[in-house]
Scaffold this active site. Structure first.
Site, PDB file in Angstrom:
ATOM      1  N   MET A   1      -3.648  -7.128  -7.046  1.00  0.00           N
ATOM      2  CA  MET A   1      -3.073  -8.178  -7.881  1.00  0.00           C
ATOM      3  C   MET A   1      -4.099  -9.239  -8.262  1.00  0.00           C
ATOM      4  O   MET A   1      -3.868 -10.436  -8.112  1.00  0.00           O
ATOM      5  CB  MET A   1      -1.860  -8.809  -7.165  1.00  0.00           C
ATOM      6  CG  MET A   1      -0.795  -7.807  -6.790  1.00  0.00           C
ATOM      7  SD  MET A   1      -0.344  -6.683  -8.144  1.00  0.00           S
ATOM      8  CE  MET A   1       1.169  -7.448  -8.694  1.00  0.00           C
ATOM      9  N   ARG A   2      -5.217  -8.788  -8.744  1.00  0.00           N
ATOM     10  CA  ARG A   2      -6.290  -9.705  -9.125  1.00  0.00           C
ATOM     11  C   ARG A   2      -6.792  -9.241 -10.478  1.00  0.00           C
ATOM     12  O   ARG A   2      -7.083  -8.053 -10.655  1.00  0.00           O
ATOM     13  CB  ARG A   2      -7.376  -9.557  -8.064  1.00  0.00           C
ATOM     14  CG  ARG A   2      -8.403 -10.583  -8.001  1.00  0.00           C
ATOM     15  CD  ARG A   2      -8.133 -11.708  -7.044  1.00  0.00           C
ATOM     16  NE  ARG A   2      -9.041 -12.773  -7.418  1.00  0.00           N
ATOM     17  CZ  ARG A   2      -8.672 -14.008  -7.637  1.00  0.00           C
ATOM     18  NH1 ARG A   2      -7.428 -14.360  -7.479  1.00  0.00           N
ATOM     19  NH2 ARG A   2      -9.555 -14.918  -8.009  1.00  0.00           N
TER      20      ARG A   2
ATOM     21  N   GLY B   1       0.780  -1.239   0.000  1.00  0.00           N
ATOM     22  CA  GLY B   1       0.000   0.000   0.000  1.00  0.00           C
ATOM     23  C   GLY B   1       0.809   1.285   0.000  1.00  0.00           C
ATOM     24  O   GLY B   1       0.327   2.323   0.473  1.00  0.00           O
TER      25      GLY B   1
ATOM     26  N   HIS C   1       0.894   0.990 -13.131  1.00  0.00           N
ATOM     27  CA  HIS C   1       1.709  -0.160 -13.541  1.00  0.00           C
ATOM     28  C   HIS C   1       3.176   0.275 -13.610  1.00  0.00           C
ATOM     29  O   HIS C   1       3.482   1.353 -14.139  1.00  0.00           O
ATOM     30  CB  HIS C   1       1.233  -0.666 -14.906  1.00  0.00           C
ATOM     31  CG  HIS C   1       2.006  -1.861 -15.376  1.00  0.00           C
ATOM     32  ND1 HIS C   1       1.786  -3.128 -14.864  1.00  0.00           N
ATOM     33  CD2 HIS C   1       3.020  -1.975 -16.263  1.00  0.00           C
ATOM     34  CE1 HIS C   1       2.634  -3.969 -15.442  1.00  0.00           C
ATOM     35  NE2 HIS C   1       3.396  -3.298 -16.288  1.00  0.00           N
TER      36      HIS C   1
ATOM     37  N   ASN D   1       1.540   3.051  -2.641  1.00  0.00           N
ATOM     38  CA  ASN D   1       0.829   3.978  -3.532  1.00  0.00           C
ATOM     39  C   ASN D   1      -0.421   4.536  -2.852  1.00  0.00           C
ATOM     40  O   ASN D   1      -0.737   5.713  -3.004  1.00  0.00           O
ATOM     41  CB  ASN D   1       0.481   3.302  -4.859  1.00  0.00           C
ATOM     42  CG  ASN D   1       1.659   3.326  -5.823  1.00  0.00           C
ATOM     43  OD1 ASN D   1       2.038   4.397  -6.304  1.00  0.00           O
ATOM     44  ND2 ASN D   1       2.259   2.176  -6.065  1.00  0.00           N
TER      45      ASN D   1
END
Ligand code: GAR
Length: 213
Positions: free
Chosen positions: A89-90, A11, A108, A13
């Site tokens: 990440m899904r 976390g 990204h 970001n």
């Protein structure tokens, strides 16, 4: 503008968005942080900032659709205008992505469309490119695809390890994610086909050359 941030881990970001909100530079309010993984550091960061959190552990759902239905309901109930994927990440299905079209953004760690997917820094070093960077973009059904909002470029040094490069890129991620959210919140962004137009954007006029001599 009400924003939700979706995370799966550290976390950092998310933290950059929280910090920008605190200093009045985000022009949006983060009203929900949702993690698909329990007990991650990002949830702690949200709690410390007094932001409501939710854990939707995908392992507790029968399939992708029921997970995403729950996620959609949670976001819709909270009156969310903008969903920010920050190390989430899904993979999201076409159905979810189209429900949030142009209201769903991602960060990204590469200069898209180069190096989509995982292990971006290893792959950039192996490819011998002289620059890498990071991208904030609107999400489209294909992975790491969609209209680009902001990019930052960093040089790759000859002796860089993937960790060295990750650190250099991450420092820029923490600048461009709050910037992208602010541009959207200020109504300066228009999506036209595959491209984003930004009102009154000023782009730099100097080139970066690597090696410098
Ligand atoms: C960030 O580097 C982000 O760009 C990357 O995961 C990291 C999350 O760090 N995202 C992706 O690779 C998505 N394809 P954080 O949890 O500290 O923000």
């Amino acid at each position: 503008m009400k924003a939700a941030v979706l995370i799966s881990g550290r976390g950092s970001n998310l933290q950059s968005l929280i910090d920008a909100q605190k200093s009045g530079d985000l022009h949006a309010e983060i009203v929900k942080v949702v993690s698909n993984v329990p007990d991650v550091q990002g949830l702690q960061r949200a709690e410390e900032a007094g932001i409501e959190t939710a854990v939707l552990d995908h392992k507790n759902f029968e399939d992708r659709e029921s997970f995403e239905d729950a996620l959609h309901a949670l976001l819709a109930d909270a009156g969310i205008d903008l969903v920010c994927l920050a190390g989430f990440m899904r993979i999201l299905t076409d159905n979810f992505v189209s429900r949030w079209r142009d209201r769903l953004i991602n960060i990204h760690p590469s200069l898209l469309p180069a190096f989509k997917g995982l292990h971006t820094h290893e792959r950039a070093i192996e490819a011998g490119v002289r620059f890498s960077g990071c991208t904030v973009h609107f999400v489209r059904p294909a992975m790491d695809d969609g209209p680009i909002i902001v990019q930052a470029a960093v040089p790759i040094h000859a002796d860089d390890t993937p960790d060295d490069l990750a650190k250099r890129v991450l420092a820029e991620e923490h600048k461009i994610y709050p910037l992208a959210v602010r541009l959207i919140a200020d109504g300066r962004i228009r999506v036209a086909g595959d491209r984003v137009a930004i009102e009154n954007a000023v782009s730099p006029d100097t080139a970066l050359i690597n090696p410098a001599n």
